[in-house]
Design a protein around this motif. Structure first.
Motif, PDB file in Angstrom:
ATOM      1  N   GLU A 131       0.642  -1.188   0.070  1.00 59.81           N
ATOM      2  CA  GLU A 131       0.038   0.014  -0.036  1.00 59.81           C
ATOM      3  C   GLU A 131       1.021   1.498  -0.161  1.00 59.81           C
ATOM      4  O   GLU A 131       0.651   1.944  -0.517  1.00 59.81           O
ATOM      5  CB  GLU A 131      -0.915  -0.025   1.240  1.00 59.81           C
ATOM      6  CG  GLU A 131      -2.000  -1.116   1.274  1.00 59.81           C
ATOM      7  CD  GLU A 131      -2.632  -1.051   2.595  1.00 59.81           C
ATOM      8  OE1 GLU A 131      -2.936  -0.013   3.323  1.00 59.81           O
ATOM      9  OE2 GLU A 131      -3.611  -1.999   2.535  1.00 59.81           O
ATOM     10  N   MET A 132       1.819   1.113   0.693  1.00 66.23           N
ATOM     11  CA  MET A 132       2.589   2.417   0.861  1.00 66.23           C
ATOM     12  C   MET A 132       3.571   2.468  -0.306  1.00 66.23           C
ATOM     13  O   MET A 132       3.982   3.604  -0.729  1.00 66.23           O
ATOM     14  CB  MET A 132       3.706   2.243   2.100  1.00 66.23           C
ATOM     15  CG  MET A 132       3.132   2.486   3.287  1.00 66.23           C
ATOM     16  SD  MET A 132       4.129   2.637   4.689  1.00 66.23           S
ATOM     17  CE  MET A 132       5.277   4.118   4.118  1.00 66.23           C
ATOM     18  N   ALA A 133       4.114   1.545  -0.911  1.00 67.01           N
ATOM     19  CA  ALA A 133       4.956   1.559  -2.308  1.00 67.01           C
ATOM     20  C   ALA A 133       4.308   2.211  -3.307  1.00 67.01           C
ATOM     21  O   ALA A 133       5.014   2.805  -4.156  1.00 67.01           O
ATOM     22  CB  ALA A 133       5.213   0.120  -2.481  1.00 67.01           C
ATOM     23  N   ILE A 134       2.942   2.386  -3.560  1.00 65.57           N
ATOM     24  CA  ILE A 134       2.299   2.858  -4.678  1.00 65.57           C
ATOM     25  C   ILE A 134       2.117   4.606  -4.454  1.00 65.57           C
ATOM     26  O   ILE A 134       1.523   5.182  -5.112  1.00 65.57           O
ATOM     27  CB  ILE A 134       1.043   2.297  -5.087  1.00 65.57           C
ATOM     28  CG1 ILE A 134      -0.004   2.149  -3.931  1.00 65.57           C
ATOM     29  CG2 ILE A 134       1.318   0.838  -5.594  1.00 65.57           C
ATOM     30  CD1 ILE A 134      -1.346   1.764  -4.379  1.00 65.57           C
ATOM     31  N   GLN A 135       2.213   4.915  -3.030  1.00 63.84           N
ATOM     32  CA  GLN A 135       1.853   6.087  -2.396  1.00 63.84           C
ATOM     33  C   GLN A 135       2.962   7.122  -3.526  1.00 63.84           C
ATOM     34  O   GLN A 135       2.144   8.236  -3.654  1.00 63.84           O
ATOM     35  CB  GLN A 135       2.245   6.387  -1.116  1.00 63.84           C
ATOM     36  CG  GLN A 135       1.045   5.624  -0.231  1.00 63.84           C
ATOM     37  CD  GLN A 135      -0.485   6.100  -0.573  1.00 63.84           C
ATOM     38  OE1 GLN A 135      -0.762   7.107  -0.953  1.00 63.84           O
ATOM     39  NE2 GLN A 135      -1.352   5.272  -0.307  1.00 63.84           N
ATOM     40  N   PRO A 136       4.059   7.061  -4.006  1.00 67.79           N
ATOM     41  CA  PRO A 136       4.861   8.012  -4.418  1.00 67.79           C
ATOM     42  C   PRO A 136       4.126   8.195  -6.010  1.00 67.79           C
ATOM     43  O   PRO A 136       4.481   9.397  -6.028  1.00 67.79           O
ATOM     44  CB  PRO A 136       6.220   7.277  -4.641  1.00 67.79           C
ATOM     45  CG  PRO A 136       6.083   6.355  -3.588  1.00 67.79           C
ATOM     46  CD  PRO A 136       4.976   5.955  -3.125  1.00 67.79           C
ATOM     47  N   LEU A 137       3.528   7.252  -6.379  1.00 71.39           N
ATOM     48  CA  LEU A 137       3.020   7.332  -7.754  1.00 71.39           C
ATOM     49  C   LEU A 137       1.765   8.358  -7.625  1.00 71.39           C
ATOM     50  O   LEU A 137       1.420   9.119  -8.699  1.00 71.39           O
ATOM     51  CB  LEU A 137       2.526   6.058  -8.179  1.00 71.39           C
ATOM     52  CG  LEU A 137       3.483   4.998  -8.350  1.00 71.39           C
ATOM     53  CD1 LEU A 137       2.659   3.662  -9.019  1.00 71.39           C
ATOM     54  CD2 LEU A 137       4.489   5.133  -9.097  1.00 71.39           C
ATOM     55  N   ARG A 138       1.215   8.494  -6.322  1.00 72.37           N
ATOM     56  CA  ARG A 138       0.103   9.391  -6.176  1.00 72.37           C
ATOM     57  C   ARG A 138       0.784  10.771  -5.749  1.00 72.37           C
ATOM     58  O   ARG A 138       0.132  11.906  -6.342  1.00 72.37           O
ATOM     59  CB  ARG A 138      -0.997   8.992  -5.195  1.00 72.37           C
ATOM     60  CG  ARG A 138      -1.511   7.679  -5.260  1.00 72.37           C
ATOM     61  CD  ARG A 138      -2.247   7.348  -4.221  1.00 72.37           C
ATOM     62  NE  ARG A 138      -3.352   8.240  -3.973  1.00 72.37           N
ATOM     63  CZ  ARG A 138      -4.000   8.310  -2.611  1.00 72.37           C
ATOM     64  NH1 ARG A 138      -4.073   7.098  -1.925  1.00 72.37           N
ATOM     65  NH2 ARG A 138      -5.012   9.068  -2.355  1.00 72.37           N
ATOM     66  N   PHE A 139       1.656  11.053  -4.814  1.00 71.71           N
ATOM     67  CA  PHE A 139       1.938  12.212  -4.468  1.00 71.71           C
ATOM     68  C   PHE A 139       3.458  12.686  -5.449  1.00 71.71           C
ATOM     69  O   PHE A 139       3.299  14.136  -5.533  1.00 71.71           O
ATOM     70  CB  PHE A 139       2.794  11.959  -3.153  1.00 71.71           C
ATOM     71  CG  PHE A 139       1.908  11.494  -2.155  1.00 71.71           C
ATOM     72  CD1 PHE A 139       0.276  11.462  -2.303  1.00 71.71           C
ATOM     73  CD2 PHE A 139       2.103  11.008  -1.153  1.00 71.71           C
ATOM     74  CE1 PHE A 139      -0.554  11.139  -1.317  1.00 71.71           C
ATOM     75  CE2 PHE A 139       1.234  10.243  -0.053  1.00 71.71           C
ATOM     76  CZ  PHE A 139      -0.105  10.544  -0.135  1.00 71.71           C
ATOM     77  N   VAL A 140       4.096  12.042  -5.895  1.00 76.52           N
ATOM     78  CA  VAL A 140       5.272  12.492  -6.628  1.00 76.52           C
ATOM     79  C   VAL A 140       4.989  12.412  -8.230  1.00 76.52           C
ATOM     80  O   VAL A 140       5.626  13.253  -8.835  1.00 76.52           O
ATOM     81  CB  VAL A 140       6.393  11.585  -6.231  1.00 76.52           C
ATOM     82  CG1 VAL A 140       7.714  12.073  -7.126  1.00 76.52           C
ATOM     83  CG2 VAL A 140       6.593  11.457  -4.686  1.00 76.52           C
ATOM     84  N   GLY A 141       4.402  11.404  -8.841  1.00 78.47           N
ATOM     85  CA  GLY A 141       4.292  11.532  -9.983  1.00 78.47           C
ATOM     86  C   GLY A 141       5.239  10.634 -10.707  1.00 78.47           C
ATOM     87  O   GLY A 141       5.893   9.649 -10.349  1.00 78.47           O
ATOM     88  N   PRO A 142       5.664  10.887 -12.167  1.00 80.30           N
ATOM     89  CA  PRO A 142       6.430  10.312 -12.921  1.00 80.30           C
ATOM     90  C   PRO A 142       7.657  10.201 -12.445  1.00 80.30           C
ATOM     91  O   PRO A 142       8.711   9.178 -12.834  1.00 80.30           O
ATOM     92  CB  PRO A 142       6.428  11.162 -14.319  1.00 80.30           C
ATOM     93  CG  PRO A 142       5.133  11.786 -14.144  1.00 80.30           C
ATOM     94  CD  PRO A 142       4.842  12.100 -12.941  1.00 80.30           C
ATOM     95  N   GLN A 143       8.331  11.108 -11.526  1.00 76.53           N
ATOM     96  CA  GLN A 143       9.775  11.137 -11.046  1.00 76.53           C
ATOM     97  C   GLN A 143       9.958   9.879 -10.117  1.00 76.53           C
ATOM     98  O   GLN A 143      10.986   9.467 -10.134  1.00 76.53           O
ATOM     99  CB  GLN A 143       9.654  12.668 -10.454  1.00 76.53           C
ATOM    100  CG  GLN A 143      11.263  12.643  -9.630  1.00 76.53           C
ATOM    101  CD  GLN A 143      11.222  13.732  -8.962  1.00 76.53           C
ATOM    102  OE1 GLN A 143      10.153  14.584  -8.509  1.00 76.53           O
ATOM    103  NE2 GLN A 143      12.274  13.944  -7.979  1.00 76.53           N
TER     104      GLN A 143
END
Length: 631
Positions: free
Chosen positions: A404-416
């Motif tokens: 669940e936490m591993a996909i959070q950067p895709l929501r907050f940070v985006g393509p980076q």
């Protein structure tokens, strides 16, 4: 009565308020200070131990989580453990500091070799073979540092677990031959458990046939996805030694062998890269009539299931330590990004939805960490304690929350966050690797549910028998009709608030109601399906999810209570976190219990199964395109 062989299951799936001072000392008394001369120290070259006092253990207690399936709570185990006495605590802190210095001063590319030289591959080896002989709590504490290099942490974790099994189950001849090299790290051992080929009439497709005259075995078969198998000097191989038709209630079908990878007939496939674990390869290993002596058996012939249970019990807990460290790295990276990054309306940290997700992630890390050290306390402080479910639950919770936490950067940070080499991209890869490594999470959940249901079936078989034969037991049916303790309205039965700090009264009530709902849901499932429950996979997953949440709630509240009682820093926030976590967990347990009570026809289970059967019949997505016309 539900009767399922636990070992075979693993192989196939793989009063008044008590003062706080009294609570904090109840478990602590299990490890009194040991008066023994010892010589230990640490230096830049790694951990150095000459002698080490034995860790004292109490007599075995009744299982903690299994008993909750029948509504029984051992309140003595609700006190968060302090497994290490002052002498042990001082020693382990001193020893860990040397590893911390190595991690701080080493370049990332040099770190794996530096950790190997520091002795991380001998942490659970016996002292007389140059090892450190750490207990599970100490090993978890060290793994927090070793996990800075995730690959080394994963490889050394399985290595140390197998070396511990070798010390416990191996023959003197086998230990004399390879223990020294394994303890020093000059050679490593890997587990070869997974098979792509489905077995035919046996537990494993890898077969070991016995040559009685020569006192040896001929091993044939193939093991897949062996992590670090290209470098390992030995493999722990589980092989079938009897046909399924020969199994009896007292018999098992698998045997554990320690196989030299240089033996004649052992062939390794070309090494392939893994999704995570940079610079670590996996291989398939085939065995073509490999000769293995009787002395290479761990335990005895047919005791492979017992060896597997012990292996999984240790590795599930210790790999969870690696998962928690990945979660902490993800949270720290995301927190820093949200503080430093601005949007059109201000900083990202000012967005409420972002703050909520990071708060839930913090709760998950706290809960997983609490579960790890509660489980290691059970394993360390009691002789032969039954903690298999607790270890499995810890692995399930950690793996799911990490994903669940591993996909959070895709929501907050985006393509980076998906840029090759970005810290978040590396963490994402390692998180996915952790989730799929060794065993599927659903298979672990099946083990949790079936182990708990088996325990409940044996304890409440008379009640289950009456529930399943209402016509023959009318008085029992009438008493159930007027039952006041229901899933919708559970009653307190043990007053858990008496065993926690008063600030945790809400959490104690929610935990107690959840345990009661687990008991009622267990009785409902067993009464409805009996022994056929083993094929009701959707309901098994729900039962396991309830057990996972309850153990997480219990560990969280117990740890927070201890922190507040002894005055740790941030203890007030721990109380706040525990009450919040238990409130949310209680609601999830209520929903799961209600779904189990309703059954497949009131929920959408039957509809989903009908749809899936049609999908398998069509062999692909079958619906017409939205623009298709029928005229």
């Amino acid at each position: 009565m539900l009767s399922i062989s636990r070992c075979n299951l693993v192989a196939r799936l793989s009063l008044n308020r008590v003062p706080c001072a009294a609570l904090s000392s109840r478990w602590k008394s299990s490890v009194p200070s040991q008066k023994q001369d010892d010589d230990f120290g640490s230096g830049e070259d790694g951990i150095k131990i000459s002698t080490k006092p034995s860790h004292l253990r109490l007599e075995k207690r009744s299982p903690l989580m299994k008993n909750m399936f029948i509504g029984v709570v051992d309140t003595d185990l609700l006190v968060y453990p302090e497994s290490l006495n002052r002498d042990e605590q001082s020693r382990v802190v001193s020893e860990r500091e040397s590893l911390e210095r190595i991690v701080r001063t080493s370049e990332p590319k040099d770190l794996p070799q530096k950790l190997r030289q520091a002795g991380v591959f001998g942490l659970q080896s016996p002292l007389n073979h140059g090892g450190k002989q750490l207990i599970e709590t100490e090993l978890a504490y060290f793994n927090e540092i070793i996990s800075k290099d995730f690959a080394t942490g994963l490889i050394s974790g399985q290595h140390n677990a197998i070396v511990q099994l070798l010390n416990r189950f191996g023959s003197d001849q086998l230990k004399e031959r390879c223990m020294e090299a394994l303890s020093s790290g000059s050679q490593t051992v890997a587990s070869a458990l997974f098979e792509e080929e489905a077995p035919n009439g046996t537990m494993f497709s890898t077969i070991a046939s016995q040559d009685v005259d020569r006192r040896q075995w001929l091993l044939s078969g193939t093991k897949s996805f062996v992590i670090d198998g290209d470098k390992a000097g030995y493999l722990l191989v589980l092989a079938s030694t009897k046909a399924m038709e020969q199994i009896s209630a007292q018999d098992t079908t698998i045997t554990a062998f320690l196989v030299d990878t240089n033996a004649k007939g052992v062939r390794k496939s070309a090494a392939t890269e893994t999704f995570g674990l940079e610079d670590v390869k996996q291989v398939a290993v085939s065995f073509d009539n490999v000769e293995v002596g009787d002395e290479n058996i761990l335990g005895r012939e047919g005791s492979g299931a017992e060896v597997l249970v012990e292996l999984l019990k240790s590795t599930r807990v210790q790999t969870s330590v690696l998962g928690v460290q990945l979660m902490k790295q993800l949270l720290n990276n995301l927190t820093k990004y949200c503080i430093e990054t601005k949007t059109g309306g201000g900083h990202i940290m000012d967005i409420e939805s972002v703050g909520e997700e990071l708060a839930k992630a913090t709760c998950s890390i706290y809960a997983a960490e609490s579960m790890i050290y509660l489980t290691t306390g059970l394993l360390d402080d009691f002789v032969g304690q039954d903690a298999e479910i607790e270890a499995a639950i810890t692995k399930v919770f950690t793996a799911e929350k990490l994903m669940e936490m591993a996909i959070q950067p895709l929501r907050f940070v985006g393509p980076q966050a998906l840029t090759k080499g970005h810290p978040l991209e590396i963490l994402f890869r390692n998180s996915v690797q952790f989730f799929g490594q060794t065993e599927t999470i659903d298979s672990v959940k099946f083990f949790v549910a079936l182990s708990g249901l088996q325990h409940a079936g044996m304890a409440t078989h008379e009640t289950i028998r009456k529930d399943r034969n209402p016509a023959m037991n009318p008085s029992h049916v009438i008493s159930k009709i007027f039952e006041k303790n229901t899933i919708d309205n559970p009653k307190q039965f043990v007053n858990l608030e008496h065993f926690m700090h008063p600030s945790l009264d809400p959490a104690a009530h929610w935990i107690e109601f959840s345990i009661q709902r687990l008991r009622l849901a267990t009785e409902c499932v067993l009464s409805r399906h009996g022994t056929e429950v083993i094929g009701r996979h959707i309901e098994l997953i729900r039962v396991a999810d309830m057990a996972v949440l309850i153990y997480a709630m219990l560990a969280t509240a117990a740890r927070a209570s201890r922190a507040y009682c002894i005055g740790l820093r941030h203890a007030e926030q721990e109380i706040y976190l525990a009450n919040t976590f238990c409130q949310e967990g209680h609601e999830k347990v209520r929903v799961l219990a209600k779904q189990l009570e309703q059954g497949q026809f009131i929920t959408t289970d039957a509809n989903n199964m009908s749809l899936s059967r049609y999908l398998f019949k069509q062999k692909e997505y079958f619906f017409e395109h939205p623009l298709t016309k029928n005229f």
